[in-house]
Design a protein around this motif. Structure first.
Motif: not given
Length: 386
Positions: A306, A351, A355
């Motif tokens: 991330i 995000v 993901d």
């Protein structure tokens, strides 16, 4: 019926308005202290959740252990004045607002439950701050009552859960409680007693493992408190959104030229760009009047990484020598005002849900404070004895 998903044996539903501000809108200790200094805030759920930060506790120098009995007394007064008791219930709950829509079930979940092969039923999505967990666990253990619900999402089978709850709400008719909050969200709640409908709803929730969408610290605190139960809203949407959580640098003494110099020396391509907007794989840095665009290096490993992790490890720790877990780095949800003492704010793109699921499928966790799921449940609508 599953033993890790249970009805609320003893609970309290608010009669009208929740007393005081929304507990979950306050994360930073200084904001909690400021809010509790407002007139009437000493008799609120915010004071119950943060008993050592009330003006009276601060004036008397009470630590958390000494302040929790005061919080229990405040909670008992609030329950008698603002709530009605319920027994052995679950609560279908719908939230609709400008930041999305959620339809799910309020119930008790065992935060330490595991499958037959030892895998966790409730999976944390992010790392947590141990000191925050310890403080919340102490309050929860002392109160024996949950005033806020964590938001959990199914790891699979989300549409089926949404359909089950939607059908239940349609059959129940008008909600038992309907209210609006300060940002325009509508909150509708139904109370379902023991019976076939309750059993079907609990079975729908227990059909899959759960991921923590919001409330990683609450889940960890519930496990540490030892009650074996967590108040949770289990929801799959139908329109959950993930907002951005940025990073603020403060107390570093670094100006924009220092940042450019150090990041460039670390091999990063730093450019001044007044029109830059954050996107996946790159960040925008606002430092004073300067606006910088910084593409992030591609991760080396095969696992999902991330952007927040790259920022903390590469831009902060490696290039600046700043500890991502130290006092110089603070999370900042999108839309919140920038602290006046900020040296710079690093703006990151939200995000994606895909993901989040990919990180979990790889057996990893997100960096702390990386996702901001909305809409969140309103704390205090339903209290649950643990």
């Amino acid at each position: 019926m599953s033993d890790w998903i249970r009805p609320i044996g003893r609970g309290w539903v608010v009669r009208d308005a929740v007393p005081g501000p929304d507990v979950d809108e306050f994360a930073e200790p200084e904001r909690v202290v400021a809010a509790l200094a407002a007139p009437g805030a000493a008799d609120s759920l915010l004071a119950v959740q943060h008993p050592a930060r009330t003006p009276a506790a601060l004036a008397r120098g009470l630590d958390l252990t000494a302040a929790v009995p005061v919080a229990r007394a405040v909670l008992e007064r609030l329950r008698k004045r603002f709530y009605r008791p319920v027994r052995t219930v679950v609560a279908p709950y719908r939230i609709e607002g400008p930041d999305g829509a959620a339809l799910g079930l309020l119930c008790l979940v065992d935060p330490a439950a595991v499958t037959d092969d030892g895998a966790a039923r409730v999976r944390h999505t992010e790392d947590v701050y141990p000191d925050v967990v310890a403080e919340r666990a102490a309050v929860l253990a002392g109160l024996g009552c949950a005033t806020s619900a964590a938001m959990l999402v199914p790891a699979a089978g989300g549409p089926e859960l949404t359909e089950q709850v939607e059908q239940a709400c349609a059959g129940l008719g008008l909600p038992d409680l309907s209210t609006s909050d300060a940002v325009g969200r509508r909150h509708d709640l139904w109370v379902v007693p023991e019976g076939p409908l309750q059993s079907r709803l609990l079975a729908a929730v227990a059909a899959t493992d759960l991921l923590v969408a919001d409330g990683n610290h609450r889940v960890a605190a519930a496990a540490a408190a030892g009650h074996g139960a967590l108040l949770a809203l289990v929801t799959a949407g139908p329109a959950l959104r993930i907002g951005a959580i940025h990073r603020v640098l403060t107390g570093t003494g670094l100006g924009p030229e220092d940042l450019v110099t150090r990041w460039s020396a670390a091999g990063l391509d730093v450019r001044y760009d007044d029109h830059a907007v954050p996107a996946p794989g790159e960040v925008v840095v606002r430092a004073g009047t300067a606006v910088l665009r910084v593409p992030l290096p591609a991760p080396a490993g095969p696992w999902p990484v991330i952007d927040h992790e790259v920022v903390e490890q590469v831009l902060f720790a490696r290039a600046l020598g700043v500890d991502p877990d130290g006092p110089c780095v603070r999370p900042l949800p999108a839309g919140r005002p920038l602290p006046p003492d900020a040296d710079a704010v690093v703006l990151l793109a939200p995000v994606s849900h895909a993901d989040v699921l990919a990180v979990h499928a790889a057996g990893r966790r997100m960096p702390r404070k990386a996702t901001y799921f909305t809409p969140k449940p309103r704390s205090g609508l339903l209290l649950a004895a643990l």
